[in-house]
Design a protein around this motif. Structure first.
Motif, PDB file in Angstrom:
ATOM      1  N   ALA A  75       0.831  -1.210   0.000  1.00  0.00           N
ATOM      2  CA  ALA A  75       0.000   0.000   0.000  1.00  0.00           C
ATOM      3  C   ALA A  75       0.867   1.262   0.000  1.00  0.00           C
ATOM      4  O   ALA A  75       0.413   2.332  -0.403  1.00  0.00           O
ATOM      5  CB  ALA A  75      -0.932   0.003   1.204  1.00  0.00           C
ATOM      6  N   SER A  76       2.120   1.129   0.452  1.00  0.00           N
ATOM      7  CA  SER A  76       3.027   2.288   0.501  1.00  0.00           C
ATOM      8  C   SER A  76       4.226   2.084  -0.425  1.00  0.00           C
ATOM      9  O   SER A  76       5.315   2.580  -0.162  1.00  0.00           O
ATOM     10  CB  SER A  76       3.525   2.501   1.934  1.00  0.00           C
ATOM     11  OG  SER A  76       4.231   1.355   2.385  1.00  0.00           O
ATOM     12  N   SER A  77       4.006   1.379  -1.538  1.00  0.00           N
ATOM     13  CA  SER A  77       5.122   0.941  -2.398  1.00  0.00           C
ATOM     14  C   SER A  77       5.959   2.066  -2.993  1.00  0.00           C
ATOM     15  O   SER A  77       7.094   1.836  -3.408  1.00  0.00           O
ATOM     16  CB  SER A  77       4.600   0.031  -3.517  1.00  0.00           C
ATOM     17  OG  SER A  77       3.610   0.711  -4.262  1.00  0.00           O
ATOM     18  N   PHE A  78       5.442   3.296  -3.047  1.00  0.00           N
ATOM     19  CA  PHE A  78       6.230   4.403  -3.605  1.00  0.00           C
ATOM     20  C   PHE A  78       6.660   5.385  -2.510  1.00  0.00           C
ATOM     21  O   PHE A  78       7.026   6.519  -2.778  1.00  0.00           O
ATOM     22  CB  PHE A  78       5.435   5.137  -4.701  1.00  0.00           C
ATOM     23  CG  PHE A  78       6.281   6.012  -5.585  1.00  0.00           C
ATOM     24  CD1 PHE A  78       7.363   5.489  -6.286  1.00  0.00           C
ATOM     25  CD2 PHE A  78       5.992   7.369  -5.727  1.00  0.00           C
ATOM     26  CE1 PHE A  78       8.148   6.310  -7.097  1.00  0.00           C
ATOM     27  CE2 PHE A  78       6.777   8.197  -6.541  1.00  0.00           C
ATOM     28  CZ  PHE A  78       7.850   7.665  -7.237  1.00  0.00           C
ATOM     29  N   MET A  79       6.651   4.918  -1.260  1.00  0.00           N
ATOM     30  CA  MET A  79       6.980   5.796  -0.141  1.00  0.00           C
ATOM     31  C   MET A  79       8.290   5.354   0.503  1.00  0.00           C
ATOM     32  O   MET A  79       8.411   4.238   0.993  1.00  0.00           O
ATOM     33  CB  MET A  79       5.857   5.752   0.892  1.00  0.00           C
ATOM     34  CG  MET A  79       6.051   6.699   2.060  1.00  0.00           C
ATOM     35  SD  MET A  79       4.564   6.677   3.100  1.00  0.00           S
ATOM     36  CE  MET A  79       5.116   7.688   4.466  1.00  0.00           C
ATOM     37  N   THR A  80       9.268   6.223   0.477  1.00  0.00           N
ATOM     38  CA  THR A  80      10.530   5.949   1.166  1.00  0.00           C
ATOM     39  C   THR A  80      11.191   7.271   1.551  1.00  0.00           C
ATOM     40  O   THR A  80      10.925   8.308   0.938  1.00  0.00           O
ATOM     41  CB  THR A  80      11.471   5.075   0.303  1.00  0.00           C
ATOM     42  OG1 THR A  80      12.496   4.517   1.130  1.00  0.00           O
ATOM     43  CG2 THR A  80      12.114   5.849  -0.830  1.00  0.00           C
ATOM     44  N   GLY A  81      12.032   7.224   2.577  1.00  0.00           N
ATOM     45  CA  GLY A  81      12.708   8.435   3.036  1.00  0.00           C
ATOM     46  C   GLY A  81      11.776   9.435   3.700  1.00  0.00           C
ATOM     47  O   GLY A  81      12.111  10.608   3.844  1.00  0.00           O
ATOM     48  N   SER A  82      10.609   8.958   4.124  1.00  0.00           N
ATOM     49  CA  SER A  82       9.595   9.856   4.699  1.00  0.00           C
ATOM     50  C   SER A  82       9.403   9.622   6.189  1.00  0.00           C
ATOM     51  O   SER A  82       9.678   8.540   6.697  1.00  0.00           O
ATOM     52  CB  SER A  82       8.248   9.663   4.001  1.00  0.00           C
ATOM     53  OG  SER A  82       8.298  10.118   2.679  1.00  0.00           O
ATOM     54  N   ASP A  83       8.880  10.632   6.858  1.00  0.00           N
ATOM     55  CA  ASP A  83       8.537  10.537   8.281  1.00  0.00           C
ATOM     56  C   ASP A  83       7.035  10.666   8.418  1.00  0.00           C
ATOM     57  O   ASP A  83       6.451  11.665   7.978  1.00  0.00           O
ATOM     58  CB  ASP A  83       9.243  11.651   9.068  1.00  0.00           C
ATOM     59  CG  ASP A  83       8.878  11.627  10.549  1.00  0.00           C
ATOM     60  OD1 ASP A  83       8.908  10.523  11.151  1.00  0.00           O
ATOM     61  OD2 ASP A  83       8.567  12.701  11.108  1.00  0.00           O
ATOM     62  N   LEU A  84       6.408   9.656   8.979  1.00  0.00           N
ATOM     63  CA  LEU A  84       4.964   9.674   9.195  1.00  0.00           C
ATOM     64  C   LEU A  84       4.696  10.140  10.610  1.00  0.00           C
ATOM     65  O   LEU A  84       4.904   9.400  11.567  1.00  0.00           O
ATOM     66  CB  LEU A  84       4.399   8.260   8.965  1.00  0.00           C
ATOM     67  CG  LEU A  84       2.884   8.095   8.841  1.00  0.00           C
ATOM     68  CD1 LEU A  84       2.309   8.953   7.735  1.00  0.00           C
ATOM     69  CD2 LEU A  84       2.545   6.636   8.589  1.00  0.00           C
ATOM     70  N   LYS A  85       4.286  11.394  10.742  1.00  0.00           N
ATOM     71  CA  LYS A  85       4.080  11.985  12.056  1.00  0.00           C
ATOM     72  C   LYS A  85       2.650  11.729  12.518  1.00  0.00           C
ATOM     73  O   LYS A  85       1.693  12.105  11.817  1.00  0.00           O
ATOM     74  CB  LYS A  85       4.368  13.491  11.987  1.00  0.00           C
ATOM     75  CG  LYS A  85       4.704  14.120  13.313  1.00  0.00           C
ATOM     76  CD  LYS A  85       5.201  15.537  13.122  1.00  0.00           C
ATOM     77  CE  LYS A  85       6.656  15.577  12.765  1.00  0.00           C
ATOM     78  NZ  LYS A  85       7.162  16.945  12.590  1.00  0.00           N
ATOM     79  N   ILE A  86       2.502  11.062  13.652  1.00  0.00           N
ATOM     80  CA  ILE A  86       1.169  10.737  14.194  1.00  0.00           C
ATOM     81  C   ILE A  86       1.136  11.261  15.620  1.00  0.00           C
ATOM     82  O   ILE A  86       1.395  10.537  16.571  1.00  0.00           O
ATOM     83  CB  ILE A  86       0.920   9.208  14.142  1.00  0.00           C
ATOM     84  CG1 ILE A  86       1.173   8.661  12.731  1.00  0.00           C
ATOM     85  CG2 ILE A  86      -0.522   8.897  14.578  1.00  0.00           C
ATOM     86  CD1 ILE A  86       1.079   7.158  12.614  1.00  0.00           C
TER      87      ILE A  86
END
Length: 265
Positions: free
Chosen positions: A247-258
């Protein structure tokens, strides 16, 4: 796990490691991965995981058709860590994911912090996370399927927490966020994605004890974010499945802030 809808969230057939998963957030996220179909190995320094761990392992085996295993290791013992990770990958002929959730916290003012305590903090929270990621990435590259790595950072890696005195911890979490970007850059060529999750305040057993000692925090902390409440470990389950799945196959180098909007004021 057969999925009728949203198959990209399925972790069926995947082998995933979670460090710091004997209890707390790591264990809660491990449970979510099992429910999404993964085979999960929990790594932690505790000789024995929490009683809840065994209930989840039993549920995985009897109801979910998957398994939750425990391996005792301190992330500072790099040789042993590499051996355990290699053995797991070798057994399954693959390694697909990691959540690096092992970490420590210490509240000491900057003027009183000792070099020994600071070094211990960075050794576990930064070097330990780095070496765990490295051990896993080596196996991902060996088996050639790529993979996804999540490093547990914190909103404290981006902001200074008002009234919470932990300079080394916050610096270590900033280090984790920057480490993830660099690992993502180096390992993208192997189809290995690396992202961070930055939680806000989570009500765990440890935090409950803290509230007994500092009752004013129980009152003030919820006021510091936009939702006016603190989070529960279960609110990070979906993020773990999302980042480890296609589901997140094009997501890298990111910070998911929750963080309930804490750092968005």
């Amino acid at each position: 796990m057969a999925s009728k809808g949203l198959p990209e969230f399925s972790l069926s057939g995947k082998v995933i490691l979670v460090s710091g998963a004997a209890r707390g957030l790591g264990l809660t996220q491990a449970e979510a991965l099992l429910e999404a179909g993964a085979t999960v190995y929990a790594l932690d320094r505790l000789p024995e995981p929490s009683p809840e761990f065994h209930d989840i392992a039993k549920h995985a085996a009897t109801e979910l058709g998957t398994e939750l295993q425990y391996r005792q290791v301190d992330v500072r013992e790099v040789e042993q860590l590499n051996k355990i990770v290699e053995d797991i990958a070798s057994k399954h002929g693959r390694l697909d994911g990691l959540i690096a959730a092992a970490g420590i916290q210490q509240e000491t003012s900057a003027l009183e912090y000792t070099a020994a305590d600071a070094n211990r903090m960075f050794e576990v929270n930064v070097t330990g996370v780095f070496m765990t990621s490295q051990a896993v990435a080596k196996q991902m590259i060996k088996y050639g399927n790529g993979g996804s790595i999540i490093l547990i950072a914190s909103m404290s890696g981006s902001v200074a927490n008002k009234g919470l005195i932990c300079p080394a911890y916050n610096a270590s979490k900033a280090g984790v966020i920057q480490l993830a970007r660099n690992l993502a850059m180096e390992w993208g060529q192997y189809n290995i994605r690396v992202n961070t999750i930055s939680p806000g305040y989570i009500v765990t057993a440890m935090v409950e004890e803290l509230f007994v000692k500092f009752p004013e925090r129980k009152e003030n902390w919820p006021k510091d974010n936009m939702l006016g409440r603190l989070s529960k470990p279960g609110e990070y389950r979906g993020a773990a499945v999302f980042l480890l799945s296609d589901a997140s196959s094009f997501m890298t180098g990111s910070d998911l802030k929750i963080d309930g909007g804490h750092s968005a004021w």
